[in-house]
Design a protein around this motif. Structure first.
Motif, PDB file in Angstrom:
ATOM      1  N   LYS A   1       0.836  -1.192   0.000  1.00 52.56           N
ATOM      2  CA  LYS A   1       0.000   0.000   0.000  1.00 52.56           C
ATOM      3  C   LYS A   1       0.876   1.250   0.000  1.00 52.56           C
ATOM      4  O   LYS A   1       1.905   1.308   0.660  1.00 52.56           O
ATOM      5  CB  LYS A   1      -0.919   0.030   1.222  1.00 52.56           C
ATOM      6  CG  LYS A   1      -1.862  -1.169   1.306  1.00 52.56           C
ATOM      7  CD  LYS A   1      -2.881  -1.164   0.176  1.00 52.56           C
ATOM      8  CE  LYS A   1      -3.885  -2.291   0.338  1.00 52.56           C
ATOM      9  NZ  LYS A   1      -4.843  -2.355  -0.773  1.00 52.56           N
ATOM     10  N   THR A   2       0.457   2.245  -0.751  1.00 53.88           N
ATOM     11  CA  THR A   2       1.214   3.490  -0.803  1.00 53.88           C
ATOM     12  C   THR A   2       0.579   4.587   0.033  1.00 53.88           C
ATOM     13  O   THR A   2       1.239   5.547   0.401  1.00 53.88           O
ATOM     14  CB  THR A   2       1.326   3.990  -2.255  1.00 53.88           C
ATOM     15  OG1 THR A   2       0.007   4.161  -2.789  1.00 53.88           O
ATOM     16  CG2 THR A   2       2.101   3.009  -3.109  1.00 53.88           C
ATOM     17  N   ASP A   3      -0.714   4.455   0.329  1.00 56.87           N
ATOM     18  CA  ASP A   3      -1.405   5.469   1.118  1.00 56.87           C
ATOM     19  C   ASP A   3      -1.545   4.979   2.553  1.00 56.87           C
ATOM     20  O   ASP A   3      -2.299   4.048   2.831  1.00 56.87           O
ATOM     21  CB  ASP A   3      -2.781   5.764   0.517  1.00 56.87           C
ATOM     22  CG  ASP A   3      -3.504   6.871   1.270  1.00 56.87           C
ATOM     23  OD1 ASP A   3      -2.885   7.487   2.166  1.00 56.87           O
ATOM     24  OD2 ASP A   3      -4.686   7.137   0.962  1.00 56.87           O
ATOM     25  N   PRO A   4      -0.836   5.599   3.496  1.00 55.77           N
ATOM     26  CA  PRO A   4      -0.904   5.123   4.883  1.00 55.77           C
ATOM     27  C   PRO A   4      -2.136   5.600   5.630  1.00 55.77           C
ATOM     28  O   PRO A   4      -2.450   5.096   6.710  1.00 55.77           O
ATOM     29  CB  PRO A   4       0.364   5.718   5.502  1.00 55.77           C
ATOM     30  CG  PRO A   4       0.555   7.005   4.750  1.00 55.77           C
ATOM     31  CD  PRO A   4       0.107   6.725   3.328  1.00 55.77           C
ATOM     32  N   TRP A   5      -2.849   6.592   5.090  1.00 56.66           N
ATOM     33  CA  TRP A   5      -3.880   7.262   5.873  1.00 56.66           C
ATOM     34  C   TRP A   5      -5.063   6.387   6.265  1.00 56.66           C
ATOM     35  O   TRP A   5      -5.600   6.549   7.369  1.00 56.66           O
ATOM     36  CB  TRP A   5      -4.339   8.531   5.167  1.00 56.66           C
ATOM     37  CG  TRP A   5      -3.340   9.627   5.389  1.00 56.66           C
ATOM     38  CD1 TRP A   5      -2.431  10.118   4.525  1.00 56.66           C
ATOM     39  CD2 TRP A   5      -3.127  10.316   6.622  1.00 56.66           C
ATOM     40  NE1 TRP A   5      -1.659  11.076   5.115  1.00 56.66           N
ATOM     41  CE2 TRP A   5      -2.062  11.230   6.407  1.00 56.66           C
ATOM     42  CE3 TRP A   5      -3.724  10.266   7.877  1.00 56.66           C
ATOM     43  CZ2 TRP A   5      -1.604  12.072   7.412  1.00 56.66           C
ATOM     44  CZ3 TRP A   5      -3.252  11.105   8.883  1.00 56.66           C
ATOM     45  CH2 TRP A   5      -2.209  11.992   8.639  1.00 56.66           C
ATOM     46  N   PRO A   6      -5.546   5.464   5.442  1.00 56.55           N
ATOM     47  CA  PRO A   6      -6.632   4.606   5.926  1.00 56.55           C
ATOM     48  C   PRO A   6      -6.271   3.850   7.198  1.00 56.55           C
ATOM     49  O   PRO A   6      -7.097   3.708   8.098  1.00 56.55           O
ATOM     50  CB  PRO A   6      -6.862   3.657   4.740  1.00 56.55           C
ATOM     51  CG  PRO A   6      -6.441   4.448   3.545  1.00 56.55           C
ATOM     52  CD  PRO A   6      -5.257   5.244   4.004  1.00 56.55           C
ATOM     53  N   ILE A   7      -5.008   3.367   7.271  1.00 63.14           N
ATOM     54  CA  ILE A   7      -4.567   2.656   8.470  1.00 63.14           C
ATOM     55  C   ILE A   7      -4.441   3.621   9.640  1.00 63.14           C
ATOM     56  O   ILE A   7      -4.902   3.352  10.749  1.00 63.14           O
ATOM     57  CB  ILE A   7      -3.219   1.949   8.214  1.00 63.14           C
ATOM     58  CG1 ILE A   7      -3.332   1.001   7.023  1.00 63.14           C
ATOM     59  CG2 ILE A   7      -2.765   1.203   9.464  1.00 63.14           C
ATOM     60  CD1 ILE A   7      -2.016   0.390   6.603  1.00 63.14           C
ATOM     61  N   ILE A   8      -3.809   4.775   9.397  1.00 64.53           N
ATOM     62  CA  ILE A   8      -3.623   5.770  10.458  1.00 64.53           C
ATOM     63  C   ILE A   8      -4.967   6.189  11.035  1.00 64.53           C
ATOM     64  O   ILE A   8      -5.154   6.243  12.255  1.00 64.53           O
ATOM     65  CB  ILE A   8      -2.860   6.993   9.917  1.00 64.53           C
ATOM     66  CG1 ILE A   8      -1.432   6.613   9.515  1.00 64.53           C
ATOM     67  CG2 ILE A   8      -2.819   8.112  10.955  1.00 64.53           C
ATOM     68  CD1 ILE A   8      -0.685   7.689   8.766  1.00 64.53           C
ATOM     69  N   ASN A   9      -5.900   6.489  10.152  1.00 69.47           N
ATOM     70  CA  ASN A   9      -7.211   6.948  10.617  1.00 69.47           C
ATOM     71  C   ASN A   9      -7.931   5.875  11.427  1.00 69.47           C
ATOM     72  O   ASN A   9      -8.602   6.170  12.413  1.00 69.47           O
ATOM     73  CB  ASN A   9      -8.075   7.373   9.425  1.00 69.47           C
ATOM     74  CG  ASN A   9      -7.603   8.672   8.807  1.00 69.47           C
ATOM     75  OD1 ASN A   9      -7.009   9.510   9.489  1.00 69.47           O
ATOM     76  ND2 ASN A   9      -7.855   8.850   7.523  1.00 69.47           N
ATOM     77  N   ASP A  10      -7.794   4.610  10.998  1.00 72.43           N
ATOM     78  CA  ASP A  10      -8.437   3.517  11.724  1.00 72.43           C
ATOM     79  C   ASP A  10      -7.874   3.386  13.138  1.00 72.43           C
ATOM     80  O   ASP A  10      -8.611   3.222  14.112  1.00 72.43           O
ATOM     81  CB  ASP A  10      -8.238   2.198  10.973  1.00 72.43           C
ATOM     82  CG  ASP A  10      -9.398   1.917  10.021  1.00 72.43           C
ATOM     83  OD1 ASP A  10     -10.370   2.681  10.046  1.00 72.43           O
ATOM     84  OD2 ASP A  10      -9.317   0.946   9.259  1.00 72.43           O
ATOM     85  N   VAL A  11      -6.548   3.446  13.235  1.00 70.94           N
ATOM     86  CA  VAL A  11      -5.898   3.216  14.522  1.00 70.94           C
ATOM     87  C   VAL A  11      -6.192   4.338  15.512  1.00 70.94           C
ATOM     88  O   VAL A  11      -6.462   4.095  16.685  1.00 70.94           O
ATOM     89  CB  VAL A  11      -4.370   3.073  14.331  1.00 70.94           C
ATOM     90  CG1 VAL A  11      -3.666   2.992  15.676  1.00 70.94           C
ATOM     91  CG2 VAL A  11      -4.059   1.834  13.506  1.00 70.94           C
ATOM     92  N   ARG A  12      -6.149   5.559  15.045  1.00 70.44           N
ATOM     93  CA  ARG A  12      -6.197   6.672  15.989  1.00 70.44           C
ATOM     94  C   ARG A  12      -7.538   7.416  16.024  1.00 70.44           C
ATOM     95  O   ARG A  12      -7.641   8.447  16.681  1.00 70.44           O
ATOM     96  CB  ARG A  12      -5.080   7.667  15.669  1.00 70.44           C
ATOM     97  CG  ARG A  12      -5.323   8.534  14.452  1.00 70.44           C
ATOM     98  CD  ARG A  12      -4.145   9.440  14.201  1.00 70.44           C
ATOM     99  NE  ARG A  12      -4.471  10.513  13.270  1.00 70.44           N
ATOM    100  CZ  ARG A  12      -3.592  11.410  12.824  1.00 70.44           C
ATOM    101  NH1 ARG A  12      -2.336  11.333  13.205  1.00 70.44           N
ATOM    102  NH2 ARG A  12      -3.968  12.372  12.011  1.00 70.44           N
ATOM    103  N   LYS A  13      -8.568   6.914  15.364  1.00 63.72           N
ATOM    104  CA  LYS A  13      -9.801   7.690  15.257  1.00 63.72           C
ATOM    105  C   LYS A  13     -10.436   7.964  16.619  1.00 63.72           C
ATOM    106  O   LYS A  13     -10.989   9.051  16.842  1.00 63.72           O
ATOM    107  CB  LYS A  13     -10.797   6.988  14.339  1.00 63.72           C
ATOM    108  CG  LYS A  13     -11.288   5.628  14.810  1.00 63.72           C
ATOM    109  CD  LYS A  13     -12.255   5.033  13.794  1.00 63.72           C
ATOM    110  CE  LYS A  13     -12.758   3.659  14.236  1.00 63.72           C
ATOM    111  NZ  LYS A  13     -13.678   3.075  13.241  1.00 63.72           N
ATOM    112  N   ASP A  14     -10.354   7.006  17.555  1.00 62.81           N
ATOM    113  CA  ASP A  14     -10.951   7.233  18.865  1.00 62.81           C
ATOM    114  C   ASP A  14     -10.169   8.271  19.665  1.00 62.81           C
ATOM    115  O   ASP A  14     -10.755   9.132  20.326  1.00 62.81           O
ATOM    116  CB  ASP A  14     -11.024   5.922  19.646  1.00 62.81           C
ATOM    117  CG  ASP A  14     -12.034   4.960  19.035  1.00 62.81           C
ATOM    118  OD1 ASP A  14     -12.896   5.421  18.269  1.00 62.81           O
ATOM    119  OD2 ASP A  14     -11.960   3.752  19.320  1.00 62.81           O
TER     120      ASP A  14
END
Length: 433
Positions: free
Chosen positions: A289-302
């Protein structure tokens, strides 16, 4: 008589714009949970400056800046999100509340945008949406980025626009100015029977949406039946809530969220951890994956939700530097404000660490030796780790740092050629961030 009301949230980061886009596109859990049974996700009226999607607010914001040639001020909000509300009964008087062909839905959509640009400036709105796929209705969601001239250059300035509006309305604060201005505009351009909602300083009411009020009642009922005990505080709260205007439960929900985190921190401050959606495992990160943001958003959304919710109430991780005065109206006890500021700092630090960790991990998996973010100190929210240290010192959770000055004999100035350190291609994959 019909009512008009406004709610405003300042957007301070690109991550928040991404989150607003996910919500608008019905790609987050919150929007999915609020969908009306049988409704088509995304049904409604929408417009933005984005070249491809009317619901892509990040792309719309970039297009907005390019169109007006505007820059940003360091540390200042990027834009503001305004929810323009009128009584649903006003829309229903002309047809179905969820009908895009209802002329009052179209009029509300058009006039909300016109109202915002009447004080924020022509072209200040870069996105507008009226959702018709939820149980509620008669709410237009605007994304506004006013542009003003500073030192001869156009810059985004939500503050200047709000100060101007406050002066024009004669109100004592910006929130009241927005309420009065929107009500006046609605009365002049939509219906003479629309009036300003009752001032909160008089009623001290928290506005609740019907959906969330129902969930609160169900939850309280389950608790009472399960424990077979009466809970007078909950019962009294529900009795009071039954008399409230069903406009928005968000304020009460957000205050309860912050109160929950305060209690968690007070119980075990040293063991407190920022809320997170799921524990990040290296195996869950796809190196292709080249876009890290889906993972980042999932992990830190709370954790990010705690930070941004606190910001809505004027609170942040640096309130210790201001004597913990922010948020006094919502949390009268100084101890609560001290614990909440520590919570915000820890959640902010987790957000920054999560971004650095995911980006570095993806770089490792790709075999990229140029790790883009070896440190999280300058990632959003910047300098959160220092805020954690300060707030824990103030709560007595760690000893104050003492800087000692050591006198040394002056050394002769001799230039020594040093070898460049050898960097290993193999980096630690420690997941403790």
């Amino acid at each position: 008589m019909f009512k008009a009301a406004i709610r405003v949230n300042k957007i301070t980061s690109i991550a928040q714009l991404r989150g607003a886009t996910l919500h608008a596109e019905r790609a987050d859990e919150t929007s999915q949970a609020r969908l009306r049974e049988g409704a088509e996700p995304g049904a409604g009226l929408a417009w933005s400056k984005a070249p491809e999607s009317d619901r892509d607010y990040l792309a719309a914001f970039k297009a907005h800046k390019a169109e007006l040639g505007a820059g940003e001020r360091k540390g200042a909000p990027l834009c503001m999100q305004a929810l323009c509300v009128v009584s649903p009964e006003w829309v229903k008087a002309a047809g179905d509340l969820h009908d895009p062909e209802n002329p009052r839905n179209r009029a509300l959509f058009d006039q909300a945008k016109a109202w915002a640009e009447s004080w924020a400036g022509k072209g200040a709105v870069f996105g507008a949406r009226l959702d018709l796929d939820e149980a509620g209705g008669a709410v237009v969601d605007l994304m506004i980025a006013p542009v003003r001239t500073s030192r001869g250059k156009p810059v985004i300035s939500t503050q200047k626009a709000l100060v101007e509006l406050k002066a024009a309305t004669g109100e004592r604060n910006e929130y009241s100015a927005l309420q009065t201005s929107w009500a006046d505009w609605s009365r002049q351009h939509l219906d003479a029977q629309i009036e300003r909602g009752t001032r909160r300083v008089i009623t001290d009411r928290q506005h609740l949406t019907p959906e969330t009020y129902g969930l609160v009642k169900d939850k309280a009922r389950e608790e009472v039946l399960r424990d077979q005990v009466r809970t007078p505080d909950v019962v009294r709260a529900l009795q009071s809530a039954s008399e409230l205007s069903p406009e928005a439960l968000d304020d009460l929900r957000d205050l309860l969220l912050l109160q929950r985190e305060i209690q968690a921190h007070r119980r075990a401050p040293a063991a407190y951890e920022a809320p997170r959606a799921w524990a990040l495992q290296l195996s869950l990160v796809d190196g292709t994956k080249t876009d890290p943001w889906p993972i980042i958003n999932d992990v830190r959304k709370d954790a990010e939700n705690v930070v941004t919710t606190a910001q809505r109430f004027g609170m942040g991780m640096d309130d210790d530097r201001k004597g913990y005065e922010a948020g006094r109206a919502f949390f009268p006890a100084l101890t609560d404000r001290m614990h909440l500021t520590a919570v915000i700092a820890k959640c902010a630090d987790f957000c920054a660490r999560a971004e650095a960790f995911v980006k570095n991990t993806l770089a490792q998996l790709r075999g990229d030796e140029r790790i883009p973010y070896p440190s999280h100190a300058q990632l959003w929210p910047q300098n959160a780790e220092a805020a954690v240290t300060r707030n824990e010192q103030n709560l007595g959770l760690r000893a104050p740092e003492v800087t000692k000055t050591i006198q040394r004999e002056p050394k002769p100035e001799i230039e020594v050629e040093q070898e460049a350190p050898v960097q290993s291609k193999h980096r630690s994959r420690d997941l403790d961030f």
